[in-house]
Design a protein around this motif. Structure first.
Motif, PDB file in Angstrom:
ATOM      1  N   ARG A  29       0.835  -1.201   0.000  1.00  0.00           N
ATOM      2  CA  ARG A  29       0.000   0.000   0.000  1.00  0.00           C
ATOM      3  C   ARG A  29       0.876   1.260   0.000  1.00  0.00           C
ATOM      4  N   ASP A  62      -4.264   7.731   0.979  1.00  0.00           N
ATOM      5  CA  ASP A  62      -4.728   6.476   1.603  1.00  0.00           C
ATOM      6  C   ASP A  62      -4.181   6.309   3.023  1.00  0.00           C
ATOM      7  N   GLY A  91     -14.054   1.467   2.363  1.00  0.00           N
ATOM      8  CA  GLY A  91     -13.908   1.962   0.992  1.00  0.00           C
ATOM      9  C   GLY A  91     -14.280   3.436   0.904  1.00  0.00           C
ATOM     10  N   ILE A  92     -15.360   3.826   1.593  1.00  0.00           N
ATOM     11  CA  ILE A  92     -15.796   5.224   1.610  1.00  0.00           C
ATOM     12  C   ILE A  92     -15.107   6.002   2.739  1.00  0.00           C
ATOM     13  N   HIS A  94     -12.192   5.813   4.307  1.00  0.00           N
ATOM     14  CA  HIS A  94     -10.758   6.139   4.399  1.00  0.00           C
ATOM     15  C   HIS A  94     -10.422   7.477   3.732  1.00  0.00           C
ATOM     16  N   HIS A 120     -11.192  11.593  -3.122  1.00  0.00           N
ATOM     17  CA  HIS A 120     -10.395  10.733  -4.003  1.00  0.00           C
ATOM     18  C   HIS A 120     -11.092   9.431  -4.370  1.00  0.00           C
ATOM     19  N   THR A 121     -12.055   8.970  -3.559  1.00  0.00           N
ATOM     20  CA  THR A 121     -12.744   7.710  -3.864  1.00  0.00           C
ATOM     21  C   THR A 121     -14.064   7.961  -4.577  1.00  0.00           C
ATOM     22  N   ASP A 138      -4.905   8.075  -8.704  1.00  0.00           N
ATOM     23  CA  ASP A 138      -5.171   6.862  -7.932  1.00  0.00           C
ATOM     24  C   ASP A 138      -5.611   5.716  -8.854  1.00  0.00           C
ATOM     25  N   THR A 171     -16.157   2.992 -12.709  1.00  0.00           N
ATOM     26  CA  THR A 171     -16.256   2.607 -11.292  1.00  0.00           C
ATOM     27  C   THR A 171     -17.699   2.278 -10.927  1.00  0.00           C
ATOM     28  N   LEU A 175     -19.103  -1.244  -9.597  1.00  0.00           N
ATOM     29  CA  LEU A 175     -19.765  -1.386  -8.297  1.00  0.00           C
ATOM     30  C   LEU A 175     -21.140  -2.026  -8.452  1.00  0.00           C
ATOM     31  N   ALA A 180     -22.699  -3.671  -5.053  1.00  0.00           N
ATOM     32  CA  ALA A 180     -22.311  -2.797  -3.938  1.00  0.00           C
ATOM     33  C   ALA A 180     -23.332  -1.680  -3.720  1.00  0.00           C
ATOM     34  N   ILE A 182     -24.206   2.003  -3.453  1.00  0.00           N
ATOM     35  CA  ILE A 182     -23.548   3.165  -4.053  1.00  0.00           C
ATOM     36  C   ILE A 182     -23.722   4.380  -3.149  1.00  0.00           C
ATOM     37  N   TYR A 183     -22.611   5.022  -2.859  1.00  0.00           N
ATOM     38  CA  TYR A 183     -22.623   6.251  -2.060  1.00  0.00           C
ATOM     39  C   TYR A 183     -23.270   7.351  -2.914  1.00  0.00           C
TER      40      TYR A 183
HETATM   41  O1  DGI Z   1      -8.014   3.142  -1.882  1.00  0.00           O
HETATM   42  P1  DGI Z   1      -7.742   2.581  -3.255  1.00  0.00           P
HETATM   43  O2  DGI Z   1      -7.901   1.086  -3.300  1.00  0.00           O
HETATM   44  O3  DGI Z   1      -6.415   3.001  -3.804  1.00  0.00           O
HETATM   45  O4  DGI Z   1      -8.845   3.188  -4.272  1.00  0.00           O
HETATM   46  P2  DGI Z   1     -10.192   4.008  -3.986  1.00  0.00           P
HETATM   47  O5  DGI Z   1     -10.024   4.877  -2.790  1.00  0.00           O
HETATM   48  O6  DGI Z   1     -10.550   4.695  -5.264  1.00  0.00           O
HETATM   49  O7  DGI Z   1     -11.315   2.911  -3.754  1.00  0.00           O
HETATM   50  C1  DGI Z   1     -11.545   2.286  -2.544  1.00  0.00           C
HETATM   51  C2  DGI Z   1     -12.749   1.364  -2.650  1.00  0.00           C
HETATM   52  O8  DGI Z   1     -13.954   2.116  -2.632  1.00  0.00           O
HETATM   53  C3  DGI Z   1     -12.807   0.508  -3.902  1.00  0.00           C
HETATM   54  O9  DGI Z   1     -12.915  -0.842  -3.521  1.00  0.00           O
HETATM   55  C4  DGI Z   1     -14.079   0.939  -4.612  1.00  0.00           C
HETATM   56  C5  DGI Z   1     -14.891   1.489  -3.495  1.00  0.00           C
HETATM   57  N1  DGI Z   1     -15.931   2.465  -3.866  1.00  0.00           N
HETATM   58  C6  DGI Z   1     -15.838   3.556  -4.666  1.00  0.00           C
HETATM   59  N2  DGI Z   1     -17.034   4.183  -4.767  1.00  0.00           N
HETATM   60  C7  DGI Z   1     -17.909   3.477  -4.001  1.00  0.00           C
HETATM   61  C8  DGI Z   1     -17.208   2.388  -3.412  1.00  0.00           C
HETATM   62  N3  DGI Z   1     -17.789   1.478  -2.597  1.00  0.00           N
HETATM   63  C9  DGI Z   1     -19.100   1.616  -2.358  1.00  0.00           C
HETATM   64  N4  DGI Z   1     -19.694   0.708  -1.577  1.00  0.00           N
HETATM   65  N5  DGI Z   1     -19.849   2.637  -2.874  1.00  0.00           N
HETATM   66  C10 DGI Z   1     -19.307   3.602  -3.701  1.00  0.00           C
HETATM   67  O10 DGI Z   1     -20.035   4.498  -4.149  1.00  0.00           O
END
Ligand code: DGI
Ligand code: FE
Ligand code: FE
Length: 199
Positions: A29, A62, A91-92, A94, A120-121, A138, A171, A175, A180, A182-183
């Motif tokens: 990581r 991260d 996932g959300i 961090h 960033h996510t 990322d 993405t 998802l 999953a 979705i946020y």
């Molecule tokens: O932290 P990384 O692995 O480098 O990458 P990231 O921060 O872009 O993604 C972290 C995780 O978050 C990845 O498994 C996908 C997930 N994610 C992104 N958008 C959403 C999500 N998970 C859920 N449940 N809902 C979202 O909208």
């Protein structure tokens, strides 16, 4: 060209930041965040953003990725963040909640850097150039390898907005195939950025 000096955003040396971040992350990581920092710095140079903030944001994006769920839940409650956050996971958390630990542990308070980490996510409906750069870096750092990575890298070379739109579409699609939750910000971001989709 605007370029921050590193000591304007960091209260200690860059090498100390690397040590603090490495201490909280596995080697794999940690190596990912180094690659994101390199990729973000290059994108910042290409797109006339601040390469120093891009590098620092890449290093810390991260930071909280390996913090325990319990730590995030405590911050969501003690800081009175949106209770809906409790319905998601690391996932959300961090990124969105991770900025709390970046301020607390790393003493980084630069709002542009913290914004890029927070978004960033999930992305957001409004994103600065730096926000877009970290979101994209990322996704396309050199070790990323998934179907569509070549097209993602090409999109980012056309414009940051095209890169963000491509990444959101892919993405979200991924998802949904995973079933999953979705946020909501991910969905409204997609609705905002999709005008830049090229297909
Ligand atoms: O932290 P990384 O692995 O480098 O990458 P990231 O921060 O872009 O993604 C972290 C995780 O978050 C990845 O498994 C996908 C997930 N994610 C992104 N958008 C959403 C999500 N998970 C859920 N449940 N809902 C979202 O909208
Ligand atoms: Fe992340
Ligand atoms: Fe990452």
């Amino acid at each position: 060209m605007f370029m921050t000096k590193i000591n304007e955003v960091l209260p200690y040396d860059y090498e100390v930041l690397l040590q603090k971040v490495h201490a909280k992350l596995t080697d794999s990581r940690y190596n990912h965040v180094l690659r994101v920092a390199d990729t973000a710095e290059a994108l910042a140079q290409q797109y006339s953003a601040d390469p120093v903030k891009a590098r620092i944001a890449g290093i810390v994006h991260d930071y909280a990725k390996q913090f325990p769920d319990e730590a995030f839940k405590q911050v969501i409650m003690s800081q009175k963040l949106a209770p809906e956050l409790l319905g998601y996971n690391n996932g959300i958390w961090h990124g969105v909640v991770g900025t709390y630990f970046i301020k607390r542990d790393l003493r980084i308070f630069d709002t542009a850097i913290l914004s890029a980490v927070a978004k960033h996510t999930t992305a957001d409906v409004e994103m600065s150039a730096l926000d877009q750069i970290i979101f994209i870096a990322d996704y396309i750092e050199p070790n990323r390898n998934f179907p569509g990575i070549d097209a993602a890298r090409k999109a980012a070379q056309k414009s940051l907005a095209i890169g963000v739109a491509f990444e959101l579409q892919h993405t979200l699609r991924y998802l949904v195939t995973q079933g999953a939750k979705i946020y909501p910000k991910t969905i409204i971001s997609y609705n905002t950025w999709r005008e830049y989709l090229e297909n």
